[in-house]
Design a protein around this motif. Structure first.
Motif, PDB file in Angstrom:
ATOM      1  N   PHE A   3      41.870  40.724  30.970  1.00 47.54           N
ATOM      2  CA  PHE A   3      42.261  40.098  32.243  1.00 47.54           C
ATOM      3  C   PHE A   3      43.727  40.366  32.552  1.00 47.54           C
ATOM      4  O   PHE A   3      44.380  39.552  33.177  1.00 47.54           O
ATOM      5  N   ASP A   4      44.301  41.485  32.095  1.00 45.37           N
ATOM      6  CA  ASP A   4      45.733  41.682  32.283  1.00 45.37           C
ATOM      7  C   ASP A   4      46.039  42.389  33.604  1.00 45.37           C
ATOM      8  O   ASP A   4      46.853  43.296  33.667  1.00 45.37           O
ATOM      9  N   LEU A   5      45.371  41.920  34.673  1.00 49.07           N
ATOM     10  CA  LEU A   5      45.557  42.568  35.977  1.00 49.07           C
ATOM     11  C   LEU A   5      46.960  42.462  36.551  1.00 49.07           C
ATOM     12  O   LEU A   5      47.391  43.366  37.244  1.00 49.07           O
ATOM     13  N   PRO A   6      47.709  41.371  36.292  1.00 52.24           N
ATOM     14  CA  PRO A   6      49.067  41.340  36.845  1.00 52.24           C
ATOM     15  C   PRO A   6      49.959  42.446  36.305  1.00 52.24           C
ATOM     16  O   PRO A   6      50.991  42.739  36.883  1.00 52.24           O
ATOM     17  N   GLU A   7      49.597  43.048  35.191  1.00 52.75           N
ATOM     18  CA  GLU A   7      50.434  44.139  34.690  1.00 52.75           C
ATOM     19  C   GLU A   7      49.615  45.410  34.483  1.00 52.75           C
ATOM     20  O   GLU A   7      49.845  46.158  33.535  1.00 52.75           O
TER      21      GLU A   7
ATOM     22  N   ASP B 117      34.818  37.309  40.637  1.00 58.35           N
ATOM     23  CA  ASP B 117      33.383  37.004  40.549  1.00 58.35           C
ATOM     24  C   ASP B 117      33.072  36.200  39.293  1.00 58.35           C
ATOM     25  O   ASP B 117      32.385  35.186  39.343  1.00 58.35           O
ATOM     26  N   LEU B 118      33.599  36.693  38.172  1.00 59.14           N
ATOM     27  CA  LEU B 118      33.327  36.033  36.898  1.00 59.14           C
ATOM     28  C   LEU B 118      33.850  34.605  36.918  1.00 59.14           C
ATOM     29  O   LEU B 118      33.161  33.665  36.516  1.00 59.14           O
ATOM     30  N   GLY B 119      35.062  34.440  37.433  1.00 56.25           N
ATOM     31  CA  GLY B 119      35.664  33.121  37.435  1.00 56.25           C
ATOM     32  C   GLY B 119      34.922  32.142  38.317  1.00 56.25           C
ATOM     33  O   GLY B 119      34.550  31.061  37.888  1.00 56.25           O
ATOM     34  N   TRP B 120      34.715  32.539  39.586  1.00 50.16           N
ATOM     35  CA  TRP B 120      34.196  31.581  40.563  1.00 50.16           C
ATOM     36  C   TRP B 120      32.684  31.474  40.535  1.00 50.16           C
ATOM     37  O   TRP B 120      32.135  30.400  40.737  1.00 50.16           O
TER      38      TRP B 120
ATOM     39  N   PRO C 158      37.778  47.233  27.838  1.00 50.53           N
ATOM     40  CA  PRO C 158      38.522  47.770  28.982  1.00 50.53           C
ATOM     41  C   PRO C 158      38.832  46.658  29.988  1.00 50.53           C
ATOM     42  O   PRO C 158      38.244  45.582  29.931  1.00 50.53           O
ATOM     43  N   ARG C 159      39.742  46.953  30.909  1.00 49.22           N
ATOM     44  CA  ARG C 159      40.189  45.953  31.874  1.00 49.22           C
ATOM     45  C   ARG C 159      39.135  45.735  32.968  1.00 49.22           C
ATOM     46  O   ARG C 159      38.419  46.653  33.344  1.00 49.22           O
ATOM     47  N   PHE C 160      39.055  44.489  33.457  1.00 51.22           N
ATOM     48  CA  PHE C 160      38.153  44.182  34.571  1.00 51.22           C
ATOM     49  C   PHE C 160      38.715  44.764  35.866  1.00 51.22           C
ATOM     50  O   PHE C 160      39.916  44.974  35.980  1.00 51.22           O
TER      51      PHE C 160
END
Lengths: 167, 350
Positions: free
Chosen positions: B224-228, B323-326, B314-316
């Motif tokens: 979940f490292d999308l911010p970086e 989707d996964l969260g909500w 691998p990264r989402f």
């Protein structure tokens, strides 16, 4: 002076100063950040009143959720001081007068209210703000208002989804 | 010794405890960076850092020294105060959570007994949530004040990710709290320690799974490292940062990892409980020290799992993450809550 009293004065001072800074900051992002400081001070006041649950919920809901969304919007809109329309002197004067009148009315009602007469805030005593007592009161004597407000929340959520889905 | 009706010895004792806990978490976070590089190396069939000291054990010190000596660059057009505030807030919120974690039982020195916990407040779990929800500000302020489009995008991504996963995290915990009936972390541990009771993981496996996934997302760890996400956003929200300010952002991630491992161990794996042993048969000091050791072991296992996941998955994609969260975790957590509530009602009736 008791330690709680000293803390009260310090926190109140910070609260009023940062509330003023909310109004005086030119940059809206700074205003939002000062507002977060105000919420922190209010949280601390709740802790001084031994209302731990209210304190932490105030922090989670206001400082943690609402202000984040606020900051989101302001950062994305990229407001500048230049794009802000300058108001004329008369409009500003009218604003000051009406705001001052509102303040006078609020202070006089609070001061003359029967419920407030000869009452002192309970510092670091009293346990109505603890989570257990609050829960018991909410689910027994105030069950109906509690349910009604939860329906209000639900309708607000549905409304938000409907508005968000509109293409 | 009392002045102003404050017990100054008590204050001093707590201050020492705070200093010790903060130092320990900093050292552990420092060596977590070393462990991460070693584990990555093992998984990729490399050697990893092995130059500074035996087995490269001094590598984190060398890294820190390097960061301190780097040139400090503050972008011209950014707000200087907010630019510095960003990483400071990230560090502060990472450290604040350790105040309510019970690190061990009471130590006894003659007549005084010292509890290995800074504050046992009866809303401990909610306090953790409040601090976690404040963690967003470090990323947001840092990203915005960099005055860089990539940083701002990454900051918005990070903030919306943290907000979304906070909800599922809270819902998964409500089921646990319905069982324990208490928000104080110490009494949650005490309930699991009692003879004949199992750890909470036995009653709430689904709740733990949801909590674990959300903890990964809250720490901005892979997957979940999308911010970086380097290939989309260059370096993410800390693009413009250099020197130790960059170090603070990276370091805060490791402290967060340490603290969230500690919270998971406390809530679901018995905290400082030693499995298959009744602590009451030991002397209190020995039990406290052994318990601290058991707690640390659990934390290290969790940190290892965090790293294991980072170097295997691998990264989402961003929409998959939302989707996964909500659409998956929140309904799952709600169902878990309903079932738990129904079972508790049924037991109370029976």
């Amino acid at each position: 002076m008791e330690p709680t009293e000293i803390l009260f004065w310090i926190i109140s001072g910070i609260a009023i100063f940062s509330a003023l800074m909310v109004l005086l900051s030119k940059n809206p992002v700074y205003s939002v950040l000062w507002l977060i400081v105000v919420f922190f001070c209010i949280t601390n006041h709740y802790i001084l009143l031994n209302a731990q649950f209210l304190a932490i919920v105030n922090m989670i809901v206001y400082a943690g959720a609402i202000m984040v969304l606020f900051l989101f919007v302001i950062m994305l809109m990229n407001l500048n001081t230049i794009s802000e329309p300058r108001r004329t002197l008369w409009v500003r004067l009218a604003g000051v007068v009406s705001g001052g009148l509102l303040l006078t009315v609020i202070i006089s009602t609070v001061r003359s209210a029967v419920d407030m007469n000869d009452k002192k805030a309970l510092m670091s005593t009293g346990d109505i703000g603890l989570i257990q007592n609050l829960g018991k009161v909410l689910f027994t004597s105030y069950a109906i208002p509690f349910e009604i407000s939860s329906i209000l929340f639900l309708s607000a959520m549905v409304g938000a989804v409907v508005i968000g889905k509109k293409e | 010794m009392t002045l102003l009706t404050i017990d100054w010895m008590f204050l001093l004792q707590k201050l020492i405890l705070i200093a010790v806990i903060i130092t320990v978490s900093l050292v552990i976070a420092m060596y977590a960076t070393y462990a991460e590089r070693k584990i990555a190396a093992i998984m990729q069939d490399r050697r990893g850092p092995n130059r500074a000291g035996p087995f490269g054990i001094l590598q984190p010190l060398a890294d820190g020294l390097k960061l301190f000596f780097k040139e400090e660059i503050i972008p011209n057009s950014s707000s200087k105060f907010l630019f510095i505030l960003g990483p400071s807030l990230a560090m502060l919120t990472a450290m604040m959570t350790c105040a309510v974690i019970p690190w061990g039982n009471k130590l006894e020195f003659g007549e005084t007994s010292i509890s290995l916990q800074i504050a046992d407040i009866n809303i401990g779990m909610l306090y953790v949530f409040a601090i976690v929800s404040l963690g967003v500000y470090g990323i947001m302020i840092g990203g915005w004040s960099s005055n860089n489009k990539f940083s701002l995008l990454a900051a918005l991504r990070g903030a919306s990710q943290v907000i979304s996963y906070e909800l599922a995290m809270g819902l998964s915990l409500i089921a646990l709290l319905m069982m324990t009936g208490n928000l104080s972390l110490r009494s949650i541990v005490d309930q699991q320690m009692a003879v004949g009771s199992l750890w909470n993981i036995a009653y709430q496996p689904l709740g733990f799974l949801i909590f674990f996934i959300c903890a990964l997302a809250e720490c901005n760890r892979a997957p979940f490292d999308l911010p970086e996400a380097e290939n989309e956003l260059n370096m993410g929200y800390h693009q413009e940062y250099s020197s130790m300010k960059l170090g603070f952002f990276l370091f805060a991630e490791y402290i967060n990892m340490f603290i969230s491992s500690a919270i998971m161990a406390t809530l679901f794996f018995g905290g400082y409980d030693i499995p298959f042993l009744d602590e009451k048969t030991l002397s209190p000091n020995l039990a406290a020290i052994l318990g601290l050791g058991a707690f640390m072991t659990k934390i290290f296992i969790f940190i290892f799992i965090f790293m294991w996941i980072r170097w295997t998955l691998p990264r989402f994609r961003y929409d998959q993450l939302m989707d996964l969260g909500w659409k998956k975790l929140i309904p799952l957590a709600l169902a878990n809550m309903l079932v738990t509530g129904a079972v508790i009602l049924w037991q109370m009736k029976g």
